[in-house]
Write a protein that holds these residues in place. Structure first.
Motif, mmCIF file in Angstrom:
data_model
loop_
_atom_site.group_PDB
_atom_site.id
_atom_site.type_symbol
_atom_site.label_atom_id
_atom_site.label_comp_id
_atom_site.label_asym_id
_atom_site.label_seq_id
_atom_site.Cartn_x
_atom_site.Cartn_y
_atom_site.Cartn_z
ATOM 1 N N GLY A 147 0.227 -1.576 0.055
ATOM 2 C CA GLY A 147 -0.290 -0.207 -0.004
ATOM 3 C C GLY A 147 0.794 1.424 0.332
ATOM 4 N N GLY A 148 2.033 1.593 0.590
ATOM 5 C CA GLY A 148 2.601 2.715 1.489
ATOM 6 C C GLY A 148 3.355 2.616 -0.199
ATOM 7 N N LEU A 149 3.718 1.471 -1.088
ATOM 8 C CA LEU A 149 4.780 1.320 -2.292
ATOM 9 C C LEU A 149 3.313 2.076 -3.530
ATOM 10 N N ALA A 150 2.447 1.373 -3.331
ATOM 11 C CA ALA A 150 1.337 2.284 -4.474
ATOM 12 C C ALA A 150 1.410 3.950 -4.961
ATOM 13 N N ALA A 151 2.041 4.604 -3.712
ATOM 14 C CA ALA A 151 2.464 6.376 -3.304
ATOM 15 C C ALA A 151 1.127 6.580 -3.958
ATOM 16 N N MET A 152 1.612 7.573 -4.845
ATOM 17 C CA MET A 152 -0.100 8.550 -5.321
ATOM 18 C C MET A 152 -0.536 7.923 -6.258
ATOM 19 N N ARG A 153 -1.907 8.531 -6.636
ATOM 20 C CA ARG A 153 -3.015 7.807 -7.490
ATOM 21 C C ARG A 153 -3.004 8.901 -8.051
ATOM 22 N N ARG A 154 -3.138 9.010 -9.577
ATOM 23 C CA ARG A 154 -4.003 9.717 -10.666
ATOM 24 C C ARG A 154 -4.960 10.296 -9.835
ATOM 25 N N ILE A 155 -6.004 9.283 -9.374
ATOM 26 C CA ILE A 155 -7.556 9.766 -9.294
ATOM 27 C C ILE A 155 -7.586 9.194 -8.165
ATOM 28 N N ASP A 156 -8.079 9.403 -7.108
ATOM 29 C CA ASP A 156 -7.734 9.094 -5.135
ATOM 30 C C ASP A 156 -8.845 9.042 -5.279
ATOM 31 N N ILE A 157 -9.688 8.461 -4.978
ATOM 32 C CA ILE A 157 -11.053 8.746 -4.529
ATOM 33 C C ILE A 157 -11.556 8.685 -2.769
ATOM 34 N N ARG A 158 -11.627 9.452 -2.010
ATOM 35 C CA ARG A 158 -11.714 8.766 -0.414
ATOM 36 C C ARG A 158 -13.420 8.751 -0.196
ATOM 37 N N ASP A 159 -13.673 9.450 1.280
ATOM 38 C CA ASP A 159 -14.231 8.970 1.589
ATOM 39 C C ASP A 159 -14.931 10.306 1.668
ATOM 40 N N ASP A 160 -14.377 11.600 1.566
ATOM 41 C CA ASP A 160 -14.640 13.120 2.150
ATOM 42 C C ASP A 160 -13.795 13.610 0.954
ATOM 43 N N LEU A 161 -13.027 12.839 0.231
ATOM 44 C CA LEU A 161 -12.287 13.674 -0.930
ATOM 45 C C LEU A 161 -11.643 13.405 -1.898
ATOM 46 N N THR A 162 -11.817 14.195 -2.893
ATOM 47 C CA THR A 162 -11.288 12.768 -4.067
ATOM 48 C C THR A 162 -10.877 14.077 -4.913
ATOM 49 N N ILE A 163 -8.903 13.171 -4.894
ATOM 50 C CA ILE A 163 -8.179 14.601 -5.759
ATOM 51 C C ILE A 163 -7.909 13.988 -6.721
ATOM 52 N N ALA A 220 11.215 4.603 -13.882
ATOM 53 C CA ALA A 220 11.352 3.434 -13.255
ATOM 54 C C ALA A 220 10.258 2.566 -12.058
ATOM 55 N N LEU A 221 10.856 3.727 -11.065
ATOM 56 C CA LEU A 221 10.108 3.591 -10.257
ATOM 57 C C LEU A 221 8.722 4.276 -9.543
ATOM 58 N N ALA A 222 8.583 5.203 -10.750
ATOM 59 C CA ALA A 222 6.929 5.740 -10.756
ATOM 60 C C ALA A 222 6.023 4.602 -11.385
ATOM 61 N N ARG A 223 6.419 4.098 -12.195
ATOM 62 C CA ARG A 223 5.777 2.882 -13.057
ATOM 63 C C ARG A 223 6.049 1.839 -12.104
ATOM 64 N N ASN A 224 6.301 1.713 -10.806
ATOM 65 C CA ASN A 224 6.695 0.321 -9.621
ATOM 66 C C ASN A 224 5.723 0.895 -8.819
ATOM 67 N N ALA A 225 4.818 2.055 -8.653
ATOM 68 C CA ALA A 225 4.185 2.511 -7.990
ATOM 69 C C ALA A 225 2.445 2.208 -8.813
ATOM 70 N N GLN A 226 2.499 2.640 -10.440
ATOM 71 C CA GLN A 226 1.827 1.249 -10.606
ATOM 72 C C GLN A 226 1.096 0.032 -10.644
ATOM 73 N N LEU A 227 1.813 -0.543 -10.738
ATOM 74 C CA LEU A 227 2.138 -2.140 -10.144
ATOM 75 C C LEU A 227 1.731 -2.243 -9.190
ATOM 76 N N MET A 228 2.621 -0.935 -8.048
ATOM 77 C CA MET A 228 2.263 -1.889 -7.118
ATOM 78 C C MET A 228 0.340 -0.976 -6.685
ATOM 79 N N GLN A 229 -0.028 -0.462 -7.307
ATOM 80 C CA GLN A 229 -1.260 0.086 -7.001
ATOM 81 C C GLN A 229 -2.206 -1.231 -7.850
ATOM 82 N N ASP A 230 -1.640 -1.943 -8.822
ATOM 83 C CA ASP A 230 -2.556 -2.780 -9.452
ATOM 84 C C ASP A 230 -2.814 -3.707 -7.842
#
Length: 451
Positions: A147-163, A220-230
């Motif tokens: 979860g930590g290595l997934a880092a930031m999501r392009r679209i991050d939908i939370r209960d109280d905030l969409t980023i 490569a690190l940014a790509r790793n974040a995308q893989l970790m998000q999946d």
């Protein structure tokens, strides 16, 4: 003849605009945008870009953390830029709590975002590819999991905030080039190069060393974040399935939990322990819960405090409690004995809840109404002949059978008249005691609101 560099810049700029329009059409067609703007190069470019695409749907907000002398001047730079483009702009000063400065500043910033964000708005931030790569690297060094290595999501939908982070895949070099071409004004925060802060140290000290060896490290690190998000999405699907089998947000069944593999147990406990917090607990905290609570003797009331929750084992279940829930026994200063008058049309409020008069097939005599009775706090060792049972039983046994937890039993009060037990007020309601004051066609106090 136009240079290949100019042609390349036009291509990626057009691709970026297209991806932003696609995101907006697919996810935010009926939403407006609140743009968090620090005055830095990346956020000023983001503000300019979204204004060019959605001029009627954007507002800007500058958060002044008041940590540096020129912070108010930076806010003026943002406000002046917005005025030139006819963009509504909020400048909000915040107080940053003591502690980890980077974390506390972030907390203050997001609290201000939530304060000003309107219901139909999406928060838009200017994080870019290098920010993402730095986040992955720092979380790797801190021992973060999937979860930590997934880092930031392009679209991050939370209960109280969409980023929304539309620049997340964009290298900083291209942001610099485009900002230069547009001749946009921006501010430079000196703390971005101060190695006292972890992210600045990573950027100024570590980055160049790693890039010399691995030139494609950033992507490569940014790509790793995308893989970790999946991977994290898949993992969360499994965790949610396990959670439904084991319990809910307040408790987990240990017998069902024991049927899971060790890895799935750790993942479920980590998510469950998080509760309403922003981040999951450390692996050490999960292992402490397993060692000190879950693996304790079945008849022990084991308890572990990891701020801000108490994790308590009762019988074959673990519970997650707030400090108020667990420590309320220490904060309820009630007399051991008090008088009480029972009325037909007047509710009574006790430590276990609010009660009102209710007629019933078998209950207390009407002669008790409008008379003075005694109310005793449970002390332990009492025996009561509860209606429906044969003979007097230890009250403790009745509380155990009813699954009234030890940390709630201080709310139990015994009702008496002339030294005769009439019943027991509990967090589950009033329990009638067999006595000479019972009759058919009587009444009982009925719980209408829990404490």
């Amino acid at each position: 003849m136009r240079s290949s560099l100019s042609t390349f810049n036009e291509i990626w700029q057009q691709q970026l605009r297209s991806s932003i329009l696609i995101d907006a059409d697919q996810h935010f067609s009926d939403r407006n945008f609140l743009i968090g703007c620090s005055g830095g190069m990346d956020s000023m470019l983001l503000l300019y870009l979204l204004h060019s695409l959605f001029p009627q749907r954007i507002r800007a907000i500058y958060i002044d953390h008041q940590l540096q002398e020129p912070s108010a001047t930076w806010g003026k730079v943002v406000a002046d830029f917005c005025r030139q483009l006819d963009i509504a702009c909020v400048v909000q000063c915040v107080d940053v709590a003591s502690g980890n400065l980077e974390q506390q500043a972030r907390n203050a910033r997001y609290a201000a975002f939530l304060q000003h964000k309107q219901p139909n708005e999406v928060l838009v931030l200017a994080h870019h590819q290098q920010d993402q790569a730095e986040t992955v690297l720092l979380r790797l060094l801190s021992g973060a999991g999937v979860g930590g290595l997934a880092a930031m999501r392009r679209i991050d939908i939370r209960d109280d905030l969409t980023i929304w982070r539309p620049l997340l895949n964009l290298p900083r070099e291209q942001i610099e080039q485009w900002t230069h071409d547009l001749q946009l004004s921006y501010v430079t925060d000196p703390t971005n190069a101060d190695p006292h802060y972890d992210r600045a140290w990573c950027r100024t000290e570590l980055w160049e060393v790693l890039q010399q060896r691995f030139p494609q490290m950033q992507s490569a690190l940014a790509r790793n974040a995308q893989l970790m998000q999946d991977a994290d999405d898949i993992l969360q699907d499994v965790v949610q399935q396990d959670w439904k089998k084991c319990g809910d947000g307040s408790h987990l069944s240990l017998s069902v939990l024991a049927q899971l593999t060790a890895a799935r147990q750790r993942q479920l406990l980590s998510v469950w322990m998080k509760g309403e917090l922003t981040y999951r607990p450390s692996l050490d905290a999960v292992e402490r819960l397993q060692r000190e609570v879950i693996q304790s003797k079945a008849d022990a009331q084991a308890c572990l405090y990891i701020k801000p929750y108490y994790y308590v084992r009762f019988q074959n279940v673990i519970y997650r409690l707030t400090a108020r829930e667990y420590l309320c026994k220490q904060t309820d200063h009630l007399p051991m004995q008090q008088t009480i008058t029972l009325h037909k049309h007047q509710p009574i409020v006790l430590v276990s809840g609010q009660y009102q008069y209710a007629e019933c097939e078998y209950g207390l005599s009407a002669e008790l109404l409008n008379t003075t009775c005694l109310l005793h706090m449970r002390q332990g060792g009492e025996k009561v002949h509860l209606q429906g049972r044969i003979g007097a039983w230890p009250l403790k046994k009745a509380l155990q059978d009813a699954q009234i937890f030890p940390w709630l039993r201080h709310r139990v009060q015994i009702l008496l008249k002339d030294d005769v037990i009439l019943g027991v007020f509990t967090p589950q309601g009033f329990w009638l005691a067999q006595s000479r004051y019972c009759q058919y066609g009587g009444w009982q106090p009925k719980l209408i609101h829990e404490h």
